[in-house]
Each structure stands twice: as structure tokens, then as C-alpha cells.
Motif scaffolding. Sequence first.
Motif, mmCIF file in Angstrom:
data_model
loop_
_atom_site.group_PDB
_atom_site.id
_atom_site.type_symbol
_atom_site.label_atom_id
_atom_site.label_comp_id
_atom_site.label_asym_id
_atom_site.label_seq_id
_atom_site.Cartn_x
_atom_site.Cartn_y
_atom_site.Cartn_z
ATOM 1 N N GLY A 16 0.791 -1.231 0.000
ATOM 2 C CA GLY A 16 0.000 0.000 0.000
ATOM 3 C C GLY A 16 0.818 1.272 0.000
ATOM 4 O O GLY A 16 0.292 2.351 0.280
ATOM 5 N N THR A 18 2.115 3.052 -2.486
ATOM 6 C CA THR A 18 1.702 4.046 -3.473
ATOM 7 C C THR A 18 0.445 4.774 -3.023
ATOM 8 O O THR A 18 0.329 6.003 -3.140
ATOM 9 C CB THR A 18 1.468 3.389 -4.843
ATOM 10 N N THR A 19 -0.512 4.014 -2.487
ATOM 11 C CA THR A 19 -1.756 4.621 -2.015
ATOM 12 C C THR A 19 -1.492 5.618 -0.897
ATOM 13 O O THR A 19 -2.010 6.750 -0.914
ATOM 14 C CB THR A 19 -2.716 3.526 -1.512
ATOM 15 N N LEU A 20 -0.688 5.221 0.079
ATOM 16 C CA LEU A 20 -0.380 6.125 1.190
ATOM 17 C C LEU A 20 0.408 7.339 0.712
ATOM 18 O O LEU A 20 0.110 8.477 1.110
ATOM 19 C CB LEU A 20 0.402 5.387 2.277
ATOM 20 N N TRP A 22 0.533 8.769 -2.228
ATOM 21 C CA TRP A 22 -0.314 9.682 -3.009
ATOM 22 C C TRP A 22 -1.214 10.502 -2.086
ATOM 23 O O TRP A 22 -1.335 11.722 -2.240
ATOM 24 C CB TRP A 22 -1.154 8.877 -3.992
ATOM 25 N N ALA A 23 -1.839 9.838 -1.114
ATOM 26 C CA ALA A 23 -2.738 10.545 -0.199
ATOM 27 C C ALA A 23 -1.972 11.495 0.714
ATOM 28 O O ALA A 23 -2.439 12.605 1.005
ATOM 29 C CB ALA A 23 -3.527 9.530 0.632
ATOM 30 N N HIS A 32 3.681 13.917 -5.698
ATOM 31 C CA HIS A 32 3.874 12.485 -5.504
ATOM 32 C C HIS A 32 4.765 11.949 -6.608
ATOM 33 O O HIS A 32 4.498 12.128 -7.795
ATOM 34 C CB HIS A 32 2.531 11.743 -5.518
ATOM 35 N N ASP A 34 6.663 8.316 -7.978
ATOM 36 C CA ASP A 34 6.611 6.869 -7.813
ATOM 37 C C ASP A 34 7.815 6.227 -8.501
ATOM 38 O O ASP A 34 8.138 6.555 -9.653
ATOM 39 C CB ASP A 34 5.323 6.288 -8.396
ATOM 40 N N SER A 73 7.159 7.106 -3.414
ATOM 41 C CA SER A 73 6.728 5.742 -3.090
ATOM 42 C C SER A 73 7.562 4.733 -3.865
ATOM 43 O O SER A 73 7.922 4.962 -5.017
ATOM 44 C CB SER A 73 5.246 5.550 -3.416
ATOM 45 N N ARG A 103 -4.188 -8.468 -2.528
ATOM 46 C CA ARG A 103 -4.239 -7.137 -3.136
ATOM 47 C C ARG A 103 -3.612 -7.152 -4.529
ATOM 48 O O ARG A 103 -4.133 -6.545 -5.467
ATOM 49 C CB ARG A 103 -3.489 -6.132 -2.260
ATOM 50 N N ARG A 107 -5.352 -6.174 -7.972
ATOM 51 C CA ARG A 107 -4.833 -5.026 -8.708
ATOM 52 C C ARG A 107 -4.415 -5.404 -10.123
ATOM 53 O O ARG A 107 -4.740 -4.703 -11.092
ATOM 54 C CB ARG A 107 -3.632 -4.436 -7.966
ATOM 55 N N THR A 169 -6.041 4.374 5.139
ATOM 56 C CA THR A 169 -5.065 5.349 4.671
ATOM 57 C C THR A 169 -5.104 6.637 5.495
ATOM 58 O O THR A 169 -4.058 7.198 5.844
ATOM 59 C CB THR A 169 -5.305 5.677 3.186
#
Length: 209
Positions: A16, A18-20, A22-23, A32, A34, A73, A103, A107, A169
Motif C-alpha cells: 500500500g 503508493t496509495t499512502l 499519493w494521499a 507524488h 513513484d 513511493s 491485493r 490489482r 489510509t
Amino acid sequence: MRPLERVHVFGAAGCGSTTLAWALARRLACQHLDVNDFYWLPTTPPFRRRRTPPERLRMLSEVAASTPRWVLSGPVAGWGDPLLPHLDLVVFLYVPTEVRLHRLKRRERARFGDALDPGGLMHDQHKAFLSWAGGYDLGLSGGRTLLADATWLGYLPCPMMCLIGECGTMEQIDQVLTFWETQAHQPKASNPSTSEIITGVLDSVPYPP
């Protein structure tokens, strides 16, 4: 309080990060970045040809230098170490293997659809990827292993924190910002050792009775 401007978020595939990242970038009103955008050459299917370490470092360094505030990330251990002196904080994420693999399957299916089916263009690549991702904890995934990441964390020149286990998140962001509030006014404390990080991870994994 000293502003939090350059954060690195990483963990095993499917954790997770990338999700964290980005947020968190949205919360901090910064960019952000990556690692996948710098690590992989554009191919069809994707994720088949790597850039050389000097090339990916050059690209990432140029983008990072062009903006003073960012959240990165993905793993950079080894090839991205010249960035470390510029980091304010590193966040390491860990969730159990079965959660990560679930996940990743979901994905990859959403991204690539029928290409993952037997006979599909990415079937063999997908199976190899899941096998590689599943070997992280046991040290069976080449250079990307729990032991290697925990060892790298112990050498960081900046503060680091571990977020272990499944968590929303927004709650993760609150934990990161709360941690930074305590760190921003203090001299850098010693980061957890390799054994302390691994012990914390292992203690979080539920075992059957």
C-alpha cells in the motif's frame, strides 16, 4: 514546527505504499513521485525492462531537485541511496503476505484483465511476479526481502517509522503526521535495529492456535 517536505514511503509489493504516498502528498500539498516511473522502461506489456541504476537515479534526482516538496513511493535501497541525505522521514509499511498477495491479484486483474489468463500475454509474467512477491518474508525474492529492507532502514540518516498491519489510509496519515510532530523538534534519535524491526513484524503476524 519544521515542515515535513521530503518523505519516502516503501515496503513489499502490495503493502500500500503508493496509495499512502499519493494521499500523504495531497495532505501535504506536495508532489507524488513513484519509483516505477523511473525504474522501468516503457514497454508493452509493462514491467519487463529495467533502466540501468545510473539512469534511473539521474532521472529521479532531476525530478526531485526540481521541486522542494515531494513524497516518494517505492523502494530505492542500493541504487537511490544518494537521495537519503535529502529525506526528512522514511515510512516503512508491512502487511502479512496473504494480504499483499490478495491485493496484488486484485490489482493486476483490474489493470491487465484477460492478459493474465492461461495463454494470455502476461500469464507467465504474472505467475512469476506473485511467486517473487510471496517470497519477501522468507528471503526468497532476491535482493528485495524483509531482512534486506530492515537492515537498510537501520542505516538511515533521517528518522524512520514502521506502520505494521492493515490500517485505513487516513489513519496512516494521522500516524505519520503525529510521529513527525514529535520528531521535528528533537535531535535525531537512533532508529530501530534490524532485529527490532523484524521482531515487531513477526509479533504482528497472527499464527493459528
